[in-house]
Write a protein that holds these residues in place. Structure first.
Motif, PDB file in Angstrom:
ATOM      1  N   ARG A   3      -6.594  -7.433  22.267  1.00 30.96           N
ATOM      2  CA  ARG A   3      -6.578  -6.128  22.071  1.00 30.96           C
ATOM      3  C   ARG A   3      -7.868  -5.575  22.995  1.00 30.96           C
ATOM      4  O   ARG A   3      -8.754  -6.088  23.212  1.00 30.96           O
ATOM      5  N   GLY A   4      -7.226  -4.124  23.042  1.00 26.45           N
ATOM      6  CA  GLY A   4      -8.306  -3.310  24.014  1.00 26.45           C
ATOM      7  C   GLY A   4      -8.585  -4.018  25.372  1.00 26.45           C
ATOM      8  O   GLY A   4      -7.562  -4.202  26.057  1.00 26.45           O
ATOM      9  N   LEU A   7     -15.521  -1.451  30.502  1.00 25.62           N
ATOM     10  CA  LEU A   7     -14.976  -0.367  29.958  1.00 25.62           C
ATOM     11  C   LEU A   7     -14.822   0.994  30.793  1.00 25.62           C
ATOM     12  O   LEU A   7     -14.143   1.900  30.428  1.00 25.62           O
ATOM     13  N   VAL A   8     -15.888   1.098  31.578  1.00 27.84           N
ATOM     14  CA  VAL A   8     -15.844   2.400  32.780  1.00 27.84           C
ATOM     15  C   VAL A   8     -15.106   1.932  33.978  1.00 27.84           C
ATOM     16  O   VAL A   8     -15.222   2.774  34.813  1.00 27.84           O
ATOM     17  N   ILE A   9     -14.414   0.925  34.165  1.00 31.13           N
ATOM     18  CA  ILE A   9     -13.782   0.628  35.231  1.00 31.13           C
ATOM     19  C   ILE A   9     -12.750   1.780  35.674  1.00 31.13           C
ATOM     20  O   ILE A   9     -12.228   2.109  34.721  1.00 31.13           O
ATOM     21  N   ASP A  10     -12.644   2.007  37.061  1.00 26.25           N
ATOM     22  CA  ASP A  10     -11.579   2.857  37.421  1.00 26.25           C
ATOM     23  C   ASP A  10     -10.227   2.174  37.359  1.00 26.25           C
ATOM     24  O   ASP A  10     -10.290   1.231  37.478  1.00 26.25           O
ATOM     25  N   ARG A  67      -7.273   2.380  26.414  1.00 29.02           N
ATOM     26  CA  ARG A  67      -6.463   2.972  27.785  1.00 29.02           C
ATOM     27  C   ARG A  67      -6.441   1.408  28.536  1.00 29.02           C
ATOM     28  O   ARG A  67      -5.504   1.541  29.268  1.00 29.02           O
ATOM     29  N   ILE A  68      -7.394   0.801  28.605  1.00 23.03           N
ATOM     30  CA  ILE A  68      -7.293  -0.346  29.637  1.00 23.03           C
ATOM     31  C   ILE A  68      -6.370  -1.382  28.815  1.00 23.03           C
ATOM     32  O   ILE A  68      -5.315  -1.894  29.665  1.00 23.03           O
ATOM     33  N   GLU A  69      -5.984  -1.309  27.559  1.00 28.35           N
ATOM     34  CA  GLU A  69      -4.960  -2.418  27.129  1.00 28.35           C
ATOM     35  C   GLU A  69      -3.577  -1.522  27.467  1.00 28.35           C
ATOM     36  O   GLU A  69      -2.592  -2.244  27.835  1.00 28.35           O
ATOM     37  N   LEU A  95      -1.535  -4.675  29.234  1.00 24.40           N
ATOM     38  CA  LEU A  95      -0.693  -5.372  28.353  1.00 24.40           C
ATOM     39  C   LEU A  95       0.546  -5.130  28.743  1.00 24.40           C
ATOM     40  O   LEU A  95       1.172  -6.305  28.929  1.00 24.40           O
ATOM     41  N   PRO A  96       1.304  -4.078  29.196  1.00 25.05           N
ATOM     42  CA  PRO A  96       2.612  -4.191  29.445  1.00 25.05           C
ATOM     43  C   PRO A  96       2.817  -4.849  30.755  1.00 25.05           C
ATOM     44  O   PRO A  96       3.807  -5.529  31.068  1.00 25.05           O
TER      45      PRO A  96
END
Length: 453
Positions: free
Chosen positions: A381-382, A432-435, A356-358, A362-363
């Protein structure tokens, strides 16, 4: 994403909002930095000259009360956050029982539980065993020891732009001279460096990169080193300190097939890329890579020092009794923290969080690359993403612009790390738990910095 403020932070939940109440660094951090300069060796550098009071979720709060957005995770260590509930709970429980006995003297169940988890989680369905250690460099060094003992060979093959640690052997394995190797030689012998399939900088273009790079690597091993002399090929599935280089697709499977054909131990260094960071438990999984040995550290234990070598049981069992180990390896408190981190990764489905972070980042990074010619490449990635900065109109690395961009981000309350062989890569390693709102705000700060360039 669920609310990361439910983490334990040594007090009330840490608000997940950026806040600047002083200049960066603030007066208290300046005072502490003077004390650091008086008593800490100059060789210990500082990316951002602030001292931390508490941290959790996607926020790092300094001693002056500034709340900074964390795009570094302690260099991919605090993937579950700086104070994940399960990590704190399990480590605290273990602290009340005992802090140390030495696993080589009187072992304890936590060590076994971590090894069992590693056997379940790492790629491949073969029988696996592990040894637990203290640091990533120690893990890589032990992987080389094990591979040499198993194969009765000496040569070790590594790659351009690779990074594997700061011990004497791992400095030899590491490509970049400054700051990692400069002036520290002589280094361990029988280390051979071959080309990396670096799509952005491959001379004939990214489309031909995988095939040509693999052919060149195999030719060099065969003709210059000797496949029958080679104990191990050590490779990062996504290169870390070398610039977050994602090898051209097809390159790693070809190298793995060559290694298997010639009885060479394939070692995947997943110290930075492992434990959900790239959207899978391990980056090797992206192309179905099943390494003979895999080294892990960083994200394994939520911030406590732990590392491991995990691999095929017959290879791991090659070394004689007493040949592997270390006084603190697999410390019981660190093992408890690792079990808490793995529990968190499962319960929150952190591979999906990384993906989801990606999807968010990424866009946006690609859109910035369209707007700003200083961005030569966007990759990763990711939640292991990067932009490579170059002088507009070509591919000449621009480390000065990268440093200016990082300085802007730091002043604005965004903790950003740089990396790369040429010092021209801005890397993004958020917890990976960032808002999600913090991700967007961090990208806004990045965009403003790029505009200033």
């Amino acid at each position: 994403m669920s609310d990361p403020t439910t983490e334990l932070t040594g007090g009330p939940a840490l608000p997940q909002k950026r806040r600047l109440v002083t200049e960066i660094p603030g007066p208290r951090s300046v005072e502490l930095m003077a004390r650091k300069q008086a008593t800490v060796a100059n060789g210990i550098g500082t990316v951002m000259p602030v001292f931390v009071r508490r941290a959790g979720g996607g926020i790092v709060e300094d001693v002056d009360g500034n709340a900074l957005i964390d795009f570094g995770s302690g260099i991919a260590v605090t993937s579950v956050g700086n104070s994940a509930e399960a990590v704190v709970r399990r480590a605290t429980e273990q602290l009340t029982r005992f802090t140390h006995t030495c696993a080589m003297v009187t072992p304890y169940e936590g060590y076994l539980e971590v090894c069992e988890e590693l056997a379940r989680l790492t790629p491949g369905d073969h029988a696996k065993k592990s040894v637990l250690l203290n640091s990533g460099a120690e893990a890589v060094e032990n992987a080389v020891k094990i591979a040499r003992y198993h194969t009765k060979r000496q040569a070790v093959v590594v790659f351009e732009h690779g990074y594997h640690g700061r011990t004497n052997l791992t400095m030899a394995l590491t490509a970049k001279d400054m700051p990692y190797k400069h002036g520290f030689g002589p280094f361990a012998p029988e280390i051979y460096r071959v080309p990396m399939a670096y799509p952005y900088r491959w001379l004939t273009g990214p489309e031909r990169c995988a095939e040509e790079a693999a052919a060149l690597v195999i030719e060099q091993i065969t003709k210059q080193i000797g496949a029958d002399n080679t104990a191990a090929i050590v490779v990062e599935p996504i290169l870390g300190e070398g610039g977050f280089i994602v090898p051209a697709r097809g390159f790693l499977p070809r190298i793995a097939a060559f290694a298997k054909e010639h009885g060479i131990v394939l070692v995947a260094d997943e110290i930075q890329s492992g434990f959900c960071r790239t959207g899978q438990w391990f980056a090797s999984e992206d192309e179905g890579l099943v390494p003979d040995l895999i080294t892990t550290a960083k994200g394994i234990a939520g911030g406590l020092p732990l590392a491991a070598v995990t691999g095929r049981a017959e290879i791991m069992d090659a070394a004689h009794v007493g040949g592997l180990g270390g006084t603190y390896g697999g410390n019981p408190v660190a093992c408890a923290a690792a079990l808490g981190a793995i529990e968190t990764m499962r319960e929150l489905d952190l591979p999906a969080r990384a993906r989801r972070i990606e999807e968010v980042m990424l866009p946006r990074l690609r859109a910035l690359a369209e707007r700003f010619p200083a961005i030569g490449d966007v990759r990763g990635r990711g939640a292991m993403l990067a932009i490579e900065l170059v002088r507009p109109g070509g591919k000449e690395p621009d480390p000065a612009a990268t440093a200016k961009l990082a300085a802007h981000c730091h002043r604005s309350g965004l903790l950003l790390l740089t990396t790369g062989t040429y010092g021209n890569v801005a890397r993004f390693l958020p917890p990976l738990v960032i808002d999600e709102a913090l991700l967007t705000e961090g990208l806004d700060i990045l965009e403003a910095g790029l505009a200033k360039l």
